[in-house]
Scaffold this active site. Sequence first.
Site, mmCIF file in Angstrom:
data_model
loop_
_atom_site.group_PDB
_atom_site.id
_atom_site.type_symbol
_atom_site.label_atom_id
_atom_site.label_comp_id
_atom_site.label_asym_id
_atom_site.label_seq_id
_atom_site.Cartn_x
_atom_site.Cartn_y
_atom_site.Cartn_z
ATOM 1 N N GLN A 129 0.819 -1.229 0.000
ATOM 2 C CA GLN A 129 0.000 0.000 0.000
ATOM 3 C C GLN A 129 0.844 1.267 0.000
ATOM 4 O O GLN A 129 0.296 2.368 -0.117
ATOM 5 C CB GLN A 129 -0.956 0.013 1.204
ATOM 6 C CG GLN A 129 -2.078 -1.005 1.112
ATOM 7 C CD GLN A 129 -3.090 -0.687 -0.003
ATOM 8 O OE1 GLN A 129 -3.106 0.401 -0.567
ATOM 9 N NE2 GLN A 129 -3.934 -1.654 -0.323
ATOM 10 N N ALA A 135 1.780 -4.259 -8.310
ATOM 11 C CA ALA A 135 1.613 -3.242 -9.350
ATOM 12 C C ALA A 135 0.257 -2.535 -9.268
ATOM 13 O O ALA A 135 0.165 -1.321 -9.443
ATOM 14 C CB ALA A 135 1.768 -3.890 -10.725
ATOM 15 N N THR A 142 8.062 -18.351 -16.656
ATOM 16 C CA THR A 142 8.236 -17.236 -17.591
ATOM 17 C C THR A 142 7.569 -15.979 -17.035
ATOM 18 O O THR A 142 6.419 -16.020 -16.596
ATOM 19 C CB THR A 142 7.625 -17.599 -18.964
ATOM 20 O OG1 THR A 142 8.268 -18.785 -19.413
ATOM 21 C CG2 THR A 142 7.824 -16.478 -19.977
ATOM 22 N N CYS A 179 -13.683 -7.992 2.095
ATOM 23 C CA CYS A 179 -12.708 -9.035 1.814
ATOM 24 C C CYS A 179 -12.923 -9.488 0.388
ATOM 25 O O CYS A 179 -13.866 -9.070 -0.272
ATOM 26 C CB CYS A 179 -12.802 -10.179 2.806
ATOM 27 S SG CYS A 179 -14.308 -11.094 2.691
HETATM 28 N N1 PLP Z 1 -0.890 -6.536 1.170
HETATM 29 C C1 PLP Z 1 -1.721 -5.499 1.285
HETATM 30 C C2 PLP Z 1 -1.510 -4.514 2.388
HETATM 31 C C3 PLP Z 1 -2.779 -5.350 0.386
HETATM 32 O O1 PLP Z 1 -3.618 -4.314 0.514
HETATM 33 C C4 PLP Z 1 -2.939 -6.312 -0.628
HETATM 34 C C5 PLP Z 1 -4.102 -6.237 -1.565
HETATM 35 O O2 PLP Z 1 -5.207 -5.978 -1.177
HETATM 36 C C6 PLP Z 1 -2.028 -7.360 -0.717
HETATM 37 C C7 PLP Z 1 -1.019 -7.441 0.199
HETATM 38 C C8 PLP Z 1 -2.137 -8.403 -1.795
HETATM 39 O O3 PLP Z 1 -1.640 -7.912 -3.026
HETATM 40 P P1 PLP Z 1 -2.097 -8.592 -4.399
HETATM 41 O O4 PLP Z 1 -3.515 -8.227 -4.621
HETATM 42 O O5 PLP Z 1 -1.183 -7.986 -5.439
HETATM 43 O O6 PLP Z 1 -1.863 -10.043 -4.274
#
Ligand code: PLP
Length: 380
Positions: free
Chosen positions: A178, A199, A236, A322
């Site tokens: 974040q 990303a 890959t 969630c």
């Molecule tokens: N960590 C935090 C603090 C997040 O807000 C999120 C996504 O909501 C994630 C990890 C997970 O990232 P990703 O959606 O790229 O797997």
Amino acid sequence: MIYADYNATAPLRPEAREAMIAALEVGANPSSVHGPGRKARKILETARMQVASAISAIPQDIVFTSGGTEAIALAIHGVVRQLENRCTLLVSSIEHEAAAKNAGYSGAAVQSVYVTNTGQADLKDLSERLAGWDADKHGTPVLVLMLANNETGVIQPVAEAASMVRAAGGLTICDAVQGLGKIPLNVSLLGVDYLALSAHKAGGPQGAGALWLRSGAPLKASLFGGGQERSLRSGTENLAGLAGFGAAAEASIADLSKFEELAKLRDNMETRLKAEGDVTVFGEGAPRLPNTSNFAYGGFRAETQVMAMDLAGIAVSSGSACSSGKVKRSLVLSAMGADDALAESAIRTSFGWRSTPEDFDRTADVWLKALHQRKTKETA
Ligand code: PLP
């Protein structure tokens, strides 16, 4: 439509879209040695450089992954396995499920680090745990602490915590998903050993991420195969996704001053919501991401608010949304001491690179109107 859910996914930045289309057109494998392969490799390495530069790191220390969750999982399982389980994970009680659940499934012992009422990891609790550390019994302490919380935006005292853990001979894994593109990031200043990025929170595409690891930090791969990414993450690479990631990381760093301006707009919105709606703002007393506001009016259920906002064309999320789309009580807000009625009423607004001052005003207008309607219904 006003989009105020950047902490879930930020809209794709134009620079990222352009880089992705260019990468898709190459249509070759970055591991191939022929001309098109070399072209793909160049795109991949440019992205690596852009991502490294966004966190003041060197490109060689970046391992590309399929997103934040995979980067966090690689760090947690990779450390536990490399240390042959002779470690204890110290996991803050407000970690994202990606960290909390992977810690739980890692096979290592886990201790929960408390947070204060303002939503920051409690350094006193951490220092007491480390002071009484019995290395024979607990092994290496491995702190798992996020940079900024996805629900409240509260920025964690990562540098202080990592320095305490380092002094105790331990390691720190930081989920900075974040933070990227919202606040300045510098791995050396943070003093952590592993840093996870994603990303799509910074205006890149979904399904691309990275783990930065300090040169020499212990890590065992979880995926085996073709030996890509220094054999730490075979498979890959998602060339177009990573090209978009690099471009978004670069653009978001160039755009950080815009985020600073968001803080003023966010603060003004909160001032109004408190004055006219008597809301509680979570994490208000702590440093926060400039784009995030998580607030509640006790008893006004989050689902009702999210639906009312959606009908008025404003996309926000419940404080505890969630991935299933269902609403459950926020563990983060509960860990901060919020009672159930308040925690179930929390909604999160998160703004970003395309937000305007009018977006904040309209969000406040619509929310206050929804609250007024609810109060009128209650007294009718
Ligand atoms: N960590 C935090 C603090 C997040 O807000 C999120 C996504 O909501 C994630 C990890 C997970 O990232 P990703 O959606 O790229 O797997």
